[in-house]
Design an enzyme around this catalytic site. Sequence first.
Site, PDB file in Angstrom:
ATOM      1  N   HIS A 239       0.855  -1.196   0.000  1.00  0.00           N
ATOM      2  CA  HIS A 239       0.000   0.000   0.000  1.00  0.00           C
ATOM      3  C   HIS A 239       0.891   1.247   0.000  1.00  0.00           C
ATOM      4  O   HIS A 239       1.936   1.260   0.676  1.00  0.00           O
ATOM      5  CB  HIS A 239      -0.874  -0.025   1.254  1.00  0.00           C
ATOM      6  CG  HIS A 239      -2.088   0.838   1.189  1.00  0.00           C
ATOM      7  ND1 HIS A 239      -2.033   2.198   0.975  1.00  0.00           N
ATOM      8  CD2 HIS A 239      -3.394   0.539   1.313  1.00  0.00           C
ATOM      9  CE1 HIS A 239      -3.258   2.685   0.984  1.00  0.00           C
ATOM     10  NE2 HIS A 239      -4.107   1.716   1.170  1.00  0.00           N
TER      11      HIS A 239
ATOM     12  N   GLY B   4       0.417  -5.031   1.581  1.00  0.00           N
ATOM     13  CA  GLY B   4      -0.765  -5.288   0.753  1.00  0.00           C
ATOM     14  C   GLY B   4      -0.412  -5.882  -0.597  1.00  0.00           C
ATOM     15  O   GLY B   4      -1.246  -6.495  -1.252  1.00  0.00           O
TER      16      GLY B   4
ATOM     17  N   TYR C 295      -5.227  -4.742   9.963  1.00  0.00           N
ATOM     18  CA  TYR C 295      -5.688  -5.316   8.694  1.00  0.00           C
ATOM     19  C   TYR C 295      -7.194  -5.514   8.734  1.00  0.00           C
ATOM     20  O   TYR C 295      -7.787  -5.649   9.808  1.00  0.00           O
ATOM     21  CB  TYR C 295      -4.955  -6.638   8.413  1.00  0.00           C
ATOM     22  CG  TYR C 295      -4.551  -6.760   6.959  1.00  0.00           C
ATOM     23  CD1 TYR C 295      -3.885  -5.709   6.328  1.00  0.00           C
ATOM     24  CD2 TYR C 295      -4.854  -7.876   6.200  1.00  0.00           C
ATOM     25  CE1 TYR C 295      -3.524  -5.795   4.992  1.00  0.00           C
ATOM     26  CE2 TYR C 295      -4.494  -7.972   4.862  1.00  0.00           C
ATOM     27  CZ  TYR C 295      -3.827  -6.923   4.258  1.00  0.00           C
ATOM     28  OH  TYR C 295      -3.475  -6.994   2.941  1.00  0.00           O
TER      29      TYR C 295
HETATM   30  O1  YXS Z   1      12.374   8.601  -0.428  1.00  0.00           O
HETATM   31  P1  YXS Z   1      11.740   8.547  -1.795  1.00  0.00           P
HETATM   32  O2  YXS Z   1      10.814   9.682  -2.094  1.00  0.00           O
HETATM   33  O3  YXS Z   1      12.730   8.219  -2.891  1.00  0.00           O
HETATM   34  O4  YXS Z   1      10.732   7.262  -1.776  1.00  0.00           O
HETATM   35  C1  YXS Z   1      11.263   6.004  -1.417  1.00  0.00           C
HETATM   36  C2  YXS Z   1      10.231   5.333  -0.504  1.00  0.00           C
HETATM   37  O5  YXS Z   1       9.659   6.232   0.419  1.00  0.00           O
HETATM   38  C3  YXS Z   1       9.203   4.888  -1.503  1.00  0.00           C
HETATM   39  N1  YXS Z   1       8.400   3.782  -0.974  1.00  0.00           N
HETATM   40  C4  YXS Z   1       7.111   3.883  -0.633  1.00  0.00           C
HETATM   41  N2  YXS Z   1       6.266   4.934  -0.668  1.00  0.00           N
HETATM   42  C5  YXS Z   1       5.004   4.708  -0.220  1.00  0.00           C
HETATM   43  N3  YXS Z   1       4.569   3.508   0.242  1.00  0.00           N
HETATM   44  C6  YXS Z   1       5.390   2.444   0.277  1.00  0.00           C
HETATM   45  N4  YXS Z   1       4.914   1.267   0.698  1.00  0.00           N
HETATM   46  C7  YXS Z   1       6.734   2.617  -0.162  1.00  0.00           C
HETATM   47  N5  YXS Z   1       7.830   1.798  -0.241  1.00  0.00           N
HETATM   48  C8  YXS Z   1       8.816   2.531  -0.744  1.00  0.00           C
HETATM   49  O6  YXS Z   1       9.929   4.456  -2.630  1.00  0.00           O
HETATM   50  C9  YXS Z   1      11.215   5.136  -2.671  1.00  0.00           C
HETATM   51  C10 YXS Z   1      12.313   4.097  -2.714  1.00  0.00           C
HETATM   52  O7  YXS Z   1      12.222   3.405  -1.482  1.00  0.00           O
HETATM   53  P2  YXS Z   1      13.552   2.836  -0.772  1.00  0.00           P
HETATM   54  O8  YXS Z   1      14.631   3.848  -0.900  1.00  0.00           O
HETATM   55  O9  YXS Z   1      13.145   2.375   0.567  1.00  0.00           O
HETATM   56  O10 YXS Z   1      13.887   1.581  -1.735  1.00  0.00           O
HETATM   57  P3  YXS Z   1      14.775   0.303  -1.359  1.00  0.00           P
HETATM   58  O11 YXS Z   1      14.990  -0.387  -2.644  1.00  0.00           O
HETATM   59  O12 YXS Z   1      15.932   0.708  -0.528  1.00  0.00           O
HETATM   60  O13 YXS Z   1      13.831  -0.589  -0.424  1.00  0.00           O
HETATM   61  C11 YXS Z   1      12.703  -1.205  -1.010  1.00  0.00           C
HETATM   62  C12 YXS Z   1      11.770  -1.651   0.140  1.00  0.00           C
HETATM   63  C13 YXS Z   1      10.461  -2.156  -0.473  1.00  0.00           C
HETATM   64  C14 YXS Z   1      12.456  -2.761   0.967  1.00  0.00           C
HETATM   65  C15 YXS Z   1      11.497  -0.408   1.051  1.00  0.00           C
HETATM   66  O14 YXS Z   1      11.078   0.655   0.231  1.00  0.00           O
HETATM   67  C16 YXS Z   1      10.427  -0.700   2.058  1.00  0.00           C
HETATM   68  O15 YXS Z   1      10.644  -1.389   3.066  1.00  0.00           O
HETATM   69  N6  YXS Z   1       9.199  -0.178   1.757  1.00  0.00           N
HETATM   70  C17 YXS Z   1       8.063  -0.376   2.670  1.00  0.00           C
HETATM   71  C18 YXS Z   1       7.537  -1.817   2.568  1.00  0.00           C
HETATM   72  C19 YXS Z   1       6.301  -1.935   3.486  1.00  0.00           C
HETATM   73  O16 YXS Z   1       6.429  -1.918   4.710  1.00  0.00           O
HETATM   74  N7  YXS Z   1       5.159  -1.973   2.860  1.00  0.00           N
HETATM   75  C20 YXS Z   1       3.845  -2.049   3.607  1.00  0.00           C
HETATM   76  C21 YXS Z   1       3.066  -0.768   3.253  1.00  0.00           C
HETATM   77  S1  YXS Z   1       1.572  -0.701   4.231  1.00  0.00           S
HETATM   78  C22 YXS Z   1       0.592  -1.920   3.540  1.00  0.00           C
HETATM   79  O17 YXS Z   1       0.915  -2.501   2.509  1.00  0.00           O
HETATM   80  C23 YXS Z   1      -0.684  -2.274   4.203  1.00  0.00           C
HETATM   81  C24 YXS Z   1      -1.471  -1.077   4.692  1.00  0.00           C
HETATM   82  S2  YXS Z   1      -0.351  -3.335   5.536  1.00  0.00           S
HETATM   83  O18 YXS Z   1       0.684  -2.634   6.309  1.00  0.00           O
HETATM   84  O19 YXS Z   1      -1.566  -3.471   6.262  1.00  0.00           O
HETATM   85  O20 YXS Z   1       0.161  -4.530   4.977  1.00  0.00           O
END
Ligand code: YXS
Length: 259
Positions: free
Chosen positions: A64, A108, A138
Amino acid sequence: MSLVLTETKDAIGTIVMNHLQKRNALSEALIGEITVALERFREENVRAAILRAPAGVKVWSAGHDVSELPDRGRDPLGWSDPLRVLVRSIQEFPAPIIALIEGGVWGGGCEVAIACDVLVTTPEATFAITPAKLGVPYNLGGILTLMNMIPLPVAKEMLFTAQPIPASQALNLGIINYIKSAGEIENFVYGLAAQIATNSPLSISVMKEELRLLASARTVTPELFERIQGLRRIVYDSHDYQEGLDAFREKRKPRFEGR
Ligand code: YXS
């Protein structure tokens, strides 16, 4: 700039999630383009669809779009939330959707992947279900999707640890159908899609809908529903929910206090 690339060939539709700057975070804009593509595929009587990211990605979807989650006091995963709309669009699409997965699948994004009908990944793919990491409650439909696809002890481990599991474990558990190398996955997936496309689309679409209806057939009394919604509200009204969002936005670890 379009956030997805699409193609239709030999009754097989392909959607490539291509918002790499945000690691295919499932924003309203990206989801909108995916659902528009699925609607077009439906009009074109596509017989199989493939949902993927570009070849070689490290992240299939970061889940998400956290920047679009509401501040505390509002259900972050209500009926009309884009993620919920996308999961339903996949589950209700009349033809089978194959998820071609390379890289990490987060939050998500995992539910989107397992809402697909067949999952094929490379060995490096991982799956992390992360509400607990952010402090998100969730929603009922999402929990049911997970319960239907993942053995309960493993679903609990994934939900409570928010840690990734490897493709090998997902395969052993039957969450994914195949693991194929990066060099063979594309041919394999399109071969599977071509096989499906030779079969009866009516029979397949009805069986897909039967499976969806039966998988979601649960006795949910008003008391049960209201109790669950009340519990979820405790979370999305909480300090910890807001702390999870703030920590993500400030790129720091959250400090959850249990309140
Ligand atoms: O800083 P900038 O502007 O370059 O943006 C960064 C991140 O902020 C952005 N980004 C996201 N923006 C919004 N929502 C996200 N879920 C998200 N994930 C990443 O993308 C730019 C590059 O991210 P960066 O530098 O972290 O990339 P990386 O290659 O070092 O790492 C990739 C990840 C995916 C390991 C890392 O971005 C990460 O851990 N992202 C969050 C993963 C996560 O926790 N997703 C759950 C989102 S909440 C959701 O899905 C549901 C509501 S729930 O939680 O209920 O499951």
